[in-house]
Design a protein around this motif. Structure first.
Motif, PDB file in Angstrom:
ATOM      1  N   ARG A 107      44.958  29.885  41.050  1.00 19.28           N
ATOM      2  CA  ARG A 107      44.746  30.053  42.724  1.00 19.28           C
ATOM      3  C   ARG A 107      44.812  31.286  43.153  1.00 19.28           C
ATOM      4  O   ARG A 107      45.084  31.995  44.510  1.00 19.28           O
ATOM      5  CB  ARG A 107      46.864  30.589  42.649  1.00 19.28           C
ATOM      6  N   GLY A 108      43.707  32.442  42.268  1.00 17.17           N
ATOM      7  CA  GLY A 108      43.411  33.969  42.047  1.00 17.17           C
ATOM      8  C   GLY A 108      44.559  35.233  42.583  1.00 17.17           C
ATOM      9  O   GLY A 108      43.448  35.920  43.624  1.00 17.17           O
ATOM     10  N   PHE A 109      45.455  34.681  42.329  1.00 12.45           N
ATOM     11  CA  PHE A 109      46.635  35.710  41.943  1.00 12.45           C
ATOM     12  C   PHE A 109      47.246  35.442  41.438  1.00 12.45           C
ATOM     13  O   PHE A 109      47.904  34.088  40.629  1.00 12.45           O
ATOM     14  CB  PHE A 109      47.152  35.234  43.389  1.00 12.45           C
ATOM     15  N   GLY A 110      47.348  36.272  40.576  1.00 18.08           N
ATOM     16  CA  GLY A 110      48.966  36.556  39.158  1.00 18.08           C
ATOM     17  C   GLY A 110      49.009  37.726  39.279  1.00 18.08           C
ATOM     18  O   GLY A 110      48.524  38.759  39.236  1.00 18.08           O
ATOM     19  N   ARG A 111      49.846  37.681  38.238  1.00 18.13           N
ATOM     20  CA  ARG A 111      50.819  39.221  38.189  1.00 18.13           C
ATOM     21  C   ARG A 111      51.453  39.013  37.169  1.00 18.13           C
ATOM     22  O   ARG A 111      52.856  38.525  36.745  1.00 18.13           O
ATOM     23  CB  ARG A 111      51.942  39.786  39.165  1.00 18.13           C
ATOM     24  N   ILE A 112      51.612  39.883  35.457  1.00 17.57           N
ATOM     25  CA  ILE A 112      51.965  39.852  34.316  1.00 17.57           C
ATOM     26  C   ILE A 112      51.906  41.716  35.048  1.00 17.57           C
ATOM     27  O   ILE A 112      50.852  42.620  33.981  1.00 17.57           O
ATOM     28  CB  ILE A 112      50.778  39.747  33.152  1.00 17.57           C
ATOM     29  N   ILE A 113      53.520  41.591  34.277  1.00 18.93           N
ATOM     30  CA  ILE A 113      53.560  42.956  33.876  1.00 18.93           C
ATOM     31  C   ILE A 113      54.954  42.645  32.708  1.00 18.93           C
ATOM     32  O   ILE A 113      56.201  42.139  32.390  1.00 18.93           O
ATOM     33  CB  ILE A 113      54.514  43.386  35.346  1.00 18.93           C
ATOM     34  N   VAL A 155      47.148  42.915  35.328  1.00 17.20           N
ATOM     35  CA  VAL A 155      47.889  42.620  34.042  1.00 17.20           C
ATOM     36  C   VAL A 155      48.165  43.783  33.453  1.00 17.20           C
ATOM     37  O   VAL A 155      47.448  45.383  33.133  1.00 17.20           O
ATOM     38  CB  VAL A 155      47.547  41.777  32.269  1.00 17.20           C
ATOM     39  N   ASN A 156      49.409  44.725  33.229  1.00 15.93           N
ATOM     40  CA  ASN A 156      49.732  45.978  33.618  1.00 15.93           C
ATOM     41  C   ASN A 156      51.078  46.004  32.758  1.00 15.93           C
ATOM     42  O   ASN A 156      51.875  45.110  32.507  1.00 15.93           O
ATOM     43  CB  ASN A 156      50.848  47.025  34.448  1.00 15.93           C
ATOM     44  N   VAL A 157      50.933  47.221  31.765  1.00 14.28           N
ATOM     45  CA  VAL A 157      52.767  47.576  31.126  1.00 14.28           C
ATOM     46  C   VAL A 157      52.807  49.255  31.843  1.00 14.28           C
ATOM     47  O   VAL A 157      52.426  49.392  32.039  1.00 14.28           O
ATOM     48  CB  VAL A 157      52.411  48.145  29.501  1.00 14.28           C
ATOM     49  N   LEU A 158      55.096  48.932  31.433  1.00 11.58           N
ATOM     50  CA  LEU A 158      55.447  49.734  31.914  1.00 11.58           C
ATOM     51  C   LEU A 158      56.213  50.306  30.691  1.00 11.58           C
ATOM     52  O   LEU A 158      57.031  49.759  30.118  1.00 11.58           O
ATOM     53  CB  LEU A 158      56.752  49.187  32.977  1.00 11.58           C
TER      54      LEU A 158
END
Length: 235
Positions: A107-113, A155-158
């Motif tokens: 889909r060309g969009f995604g967020r992994i947190i 993809v980011n880490v908090l």
């Protein structure tokens, strides 16, 4: 994110707590459903994925947040304990991400947190399992971020510090019992170490998650971001 009109799927072990959280989110833009499951049980993880697919299909925003493991000394080896925590805090989260990642890329969009802890930079005494396994998840996330950066997926880490949550209260109570002092004394000492002078509010952490999940954060990926009131001393 609940204020942004997204459809929310809540997953957790405590069905009563899930239903309570679901009820609190009713009446807003976007739907809310809850699915009971245990990330330390591989069969349960498969059921979580299957039920999510059945009820909503693809996922655009994936917030990975395994429960914090009980305290344990680094010198203590308990194979059953470590296997259970490794499954809950690492393998299950990789499995869930791997399942939904192809759809995000298509889909060309995604967020992994991934929710980790400042302990990956400054290990917390007595929390060896948390220190080790959260570091492993952060290493995986950084590697994945590079692999999918050109496909519209971040993809980011908090790294949350000390927030006013039940887990923080439990840790303060344990420390108080060991020191033989009142829990309020421990909490006050702890908050004095934080440059802003207090524990964080859960809503403040949620606002950071919502930003990273948004279109506006499309140029931020591969980051491990402390959300800790300045507590971390490392840059």
């Amino acid at each position: 994110m609940t204020r942004k009109g997204v459809d929310v799927i809540l997953v957790g072990r405590d069905q009563a707590a899930l239903k309570s959280a679901e009820a609190k989110l009713q009446g807003r833009d976007g739907s809310t459903i809850s699915i009971a499951g245990d990330l330390s049980d591989r069969n349960s993880v498969a059921q979580i994925i299957a039920e999510t697919d059945r009820r909503v299909g693809g996922i655009d925003i994936l917030l990975l947040n395994g429960g914090g493991p009980p305290p344990i000394a680094a010198s203590r080896y308990d194979e059953q304990f470590w296997q259970k925590q490794f499954s809950a805090m690492f393998l299950s989260q990789l499995e869930i991400a791997a399942h939904y990642l192809p759809g995000m890329c298509q889909r060309g969009f995604g967020r992994i947190i991934a929710v980790s802890s400042t302990s990956i930079r400054e290990p917390i005494p007595g929390l060896a399992a948390s220190n080790a396994l959260r570091s492993a998840l952060a290493g995986w996330a950084k590697t994945l971020a590079t692999e999918v950066a050109g496909k519209g997926v971040t993809v980011n880490v908090l790294l949350p510090g000390r927030f006013a949550t039940e887990r923080t209260a439990r840790l303060d109570a344990m420390d108080a019992a060991e020191r033989g002092v009142d829990q309020d004394v421990v909490a006050a000492d702890s908050q004095r170490e934080i440059p802003v002078g207090r524990y964080g509010r859960p809503e403040e952490f949620a606002d950071v998650v919502a930003f990273l999940a948004s279109e506006e954060a499309s140029y931020i990926t591969g980051v491990a971001l402390p959300v800790d009131g300045g507590l971390s001393r490392s840059i």
